[in-house]
Enzyme design. Structure first.
Site, PDB file in Angstrom:
ATOM      1  N   HIS A  37       0.816  -1.211   0.000  1.00 20.71           N
ATOM      2  CA  HIS A  37       0.000   0.000   0.000  1.00 20.71           C
ATOM      3  C   HIS A  37       0.855   1.269   0.000  1.00 20.71           C
ATOM      4  O   HIS A  37       1.838   1.365   0.712  1.00 20.71           O
ATOM      5  CB  HIS A  37      -0.898  -0.013   1.250  1.00 20.71           C
ATOM      6  CG  HIS A  37      -1.770   1.189   1.377  1.00 20.71           C
ATOM      7  ND1 HIS A  37      -1.779   2.001   2.493  1.00 20.71           N
ATOM      8  CD2 HIS A  37      -2.675   1.730   0.523  1.00 20.71           C
ATOM      9  CE1 HIS A  37      -2.658   2.973   2.325  1.00 20.71           C
ATOM     10  NE2 HIS A  37      -3.211   2.834   1.137  1.00 20.71           N
ATOM     11  N   GLU A  57       0.483  -0.639  -4.816  1.00 21.84           N
ATOM     12  CA  GLU A  57      -0.483   0.424  -5.103  1.00 21.84           C
ATOM     13  C   GLU A  57       0.244   1.749  -4.997  1.00 21.84           C
ATOM     14  O   GLU A  57       0.997   1.977  -4.049  1.00 21.84           O
ATOM     15  CB  GLU A  57      -1.642   0.359  -4.100  1.00 21.84           C
ATOM     16  CG  GLU A  57      -2.706   1.424  -4.328  1.00 21.84           C
ATOM     17  CD  GLU A  57      -2.796   2.428  -3.181  1.00 21.84           C
ATOM     18  OE1 GLU A  57      -3.825   3.101  -3.071  1.00 21.84           O
ATOM     19  OE2 GLU A  57      -1.820   2.557  -2.400  1.00 21.84           O
ATOM     20  N   ASP A  59      -0.175   6.058  -5.572  1.00 22.82           N
ATOM     21  CA  ASP A  59      -1.091   7.190  -5.714  1.00 22.82           C
ATOM     22  C   ASP A  59      -0.630   8.096  -6.848  1.00 22.82           C
ATOM     23  O   ASP A  59       0.571   8.336  -7.007  1.00 22.82           O
ATOM     24  CB  ASP A  59      -1.131   7.996  -4.410  1.00 22.82           C
ATOM     25  CG  ASP A  59      -1.599   7.155  -3.240  1.00 22.82           C
ATOM     26  OD1 ASP A  59      -2.759   6.714  -3.272  1.00 22.82           O
ATOM     27  OD2 ASP A  59      -0.813   6.933  -2.299  1.00 22.82           O
ATOM     28  N   HIS A  73       0.441  10.897  -1.897  1.00 24.06           N
ATOM     29  CA  HIS A  73      -0.815  10.722  -1.173  1.00 24.06           C
ATOM     30  C   HIS A  73      -1.161  11.968  -0.378  1.00 24.06           C
ATOM     31  O   HIS A  73      -2.227  12.546  -0.539  1.00 24.06           O
ATOM     32  CB  HIS A  73      -0.732   9.506  -0.240  1.00 24.06           C
ATOM     33  CG  HIS A  73      -2.047   9.133   0.376  1.00 24.06           C
ATOM     34  ND1 HIS A  73      -2.652   9.893   1.368  1.00 24.06           N
ATOM     35  CD2 HIS A  73      -2.882   8.092   0.148  1.00 24.06           C
ATOM     36  CE1 HIS A  73      -3.800   9.332   1.714  1.00 24.06           C
ATOM     37  NE2 HIS A  73      -3.963   8.239   0.984  1.00 24.06           N
ATOM     38  N   ASP A 117      -3.744   4.342  -7.992  1.00 23.71           N
ATOM     39  CA  ASP A 117      -4.858   4.978  -7.283  1.00 23.71           C
ATOM     40  C   ASP A 117      -4.936   6.414  -7.784  1.00 23.71           C
ATOM     41  O   ASP A 117      -4.188   7.283  -7.341  1.00 23.71           O
ATOM     42  CB  ASP A 117      -4.591   4.911  -5.776  1.00 23.71           C
ATOM     43  CG  ASP A 117      -5.742   5.462  -4.948  1.00 23.71           C
ATOM     44  OD1 ASP A 117      -6.702   6.010  -5.540  1.00 23.71           O
ATOM     45  OD2 ASP A 117      -5.685   5.368  -3.710  1.00 23.71           O
TER      46      ASP A 117
END
Length: 305
Positions: A37, A57, A59, A73, A117
């Protein structure tokens, strides 16, 4: 005599390879994607893969003109994490390409899937198509190397707002216009806003998408969330008329939550601690039912028991 020995060695090697191939095809365990993450700095790619992640993942923030700008993020983010790591988007893509191109010194064979994301909340709805086009251009040049031996990872475009479904068409149209429609074979989709499953299905209909669908469900690790919607997504995935191919749950940092998610039947677990997920997968109750996904596992294919 040496010839006989050589023949025996060759036969042994070939039979072992054939046996391995049969065993892999006969493996009925559900493949699991362990998704690191918030991997927003190039150095974090190795960090998370070395902890056991086979996917990450990342951003993606956009500027006012719908250009993907940073892998960032920002505050707030998950408890226990630094929210402020970042790279210029194109620099990150180059680092990611190195990590996912066989033969590169930085190659990580285990890294097989990347979820972008997409932080499209900063954009107007009418910019979504343009954002998709610009995203495709950047990926084509800096990740796929204009179709010439670029990165091999599968890509999931994760969109937080159902109204931004035109991003998908913009992305696809741009790849087609630039002469590489075949790269859509490596691209999947996710709507990450925890919307009603039926509403998500309608957004895909509007986008003209069938297949390559991952469905996320989750919440920051600072808060608790039940598995009700995960189970709805899994029911859709496993039904004859469902549109979902894979389901993942985020952010899962505890062993108990990992077990609950696996028991529910998820395909992916997004986590800040990939080693925790790996530990659970190795427990006696799980190691015969689940395995870590490899590049040979098609991430767009619904797993059949």
């Amino acid at each position: 005599l040496p010839y006989i020995a050589l023949i025996l060695v060759c036969w042994s090697v070939l039979s072992q390879a054939a046996q391995t191939d049969v065993e892999e095809r006969a493996d009925k365990r559900r493949p699991i994607w362990i998704m690191g993450h918030m991997v927003n700095a190039i150095a974090q790619i190795d960090e998370f893969v070395n902890l056991g992640a086979n996917s990450i993942e990342t951003d993606v923030s956009f500027d006012d003109n719908a250009n993907p700008e940073y892998t960032y993020h920002g505050i707030p983010c998950d408890c226990g994490r630094s929210c402020l790591k970042w790279e210029n988007f194109n620099d990150f893509l180059k680092g990611l390409r190195s990590a996912t191109t066989p033969g590169n010194a930085k190659y990580q064979a285990k890294l097989i899937l990347v979820v972008f994301d997409l932080k499209t909340g900063s954009l107007y709805d009418n910019q979504a198509n343009e954002a998709g086009k610009k995203l495709a251009k950047n990926l084509l040049k800096h990740y796929w190397n204009n179709g010439n031996n670029g990165g091999r990872a599968y890509i999931v475009l994760s969109i937080p707002d159902l109204n931004h479904y035109p991003l998908i068409k913009g992305f696809k149209d741009q790849l087609t216009q630039d002469g590489h429609p075949e790269l859509m074979d490596k691209v999947g989709h996710d709507f990450s806003g925890n919307d009603a499953i039926g509403d998500v299905g309608n957004a895909y209909k509007k986008a003209g998408i069938s297949g390559h669908v991952w469905q996320s469900d989750g919440i920051t690790n600072c808060l608790l969330r039940g598995l009700d919607r995960v189970k709805q997504a899994i029911a859709n995935r496993d039904s004859a008329k469902g549109f979902i191919n894979k389901v993942y749950y985020w952010t899962v940092d505890k062993r108990a939550t990992t077990r609950d998610a696996l028991d529910a039947g998820v395909d992916g677990v997004m986590t800040n601690y990939p080693d925790v997920i790996t530990d659970v997968l190795n427990e006696s109750a799980y190691k015969n039912k689940f395995r870590v996904a490899s590049y040979e596992d098609n991430p767009w294919e619904t797993f059949k028991k």
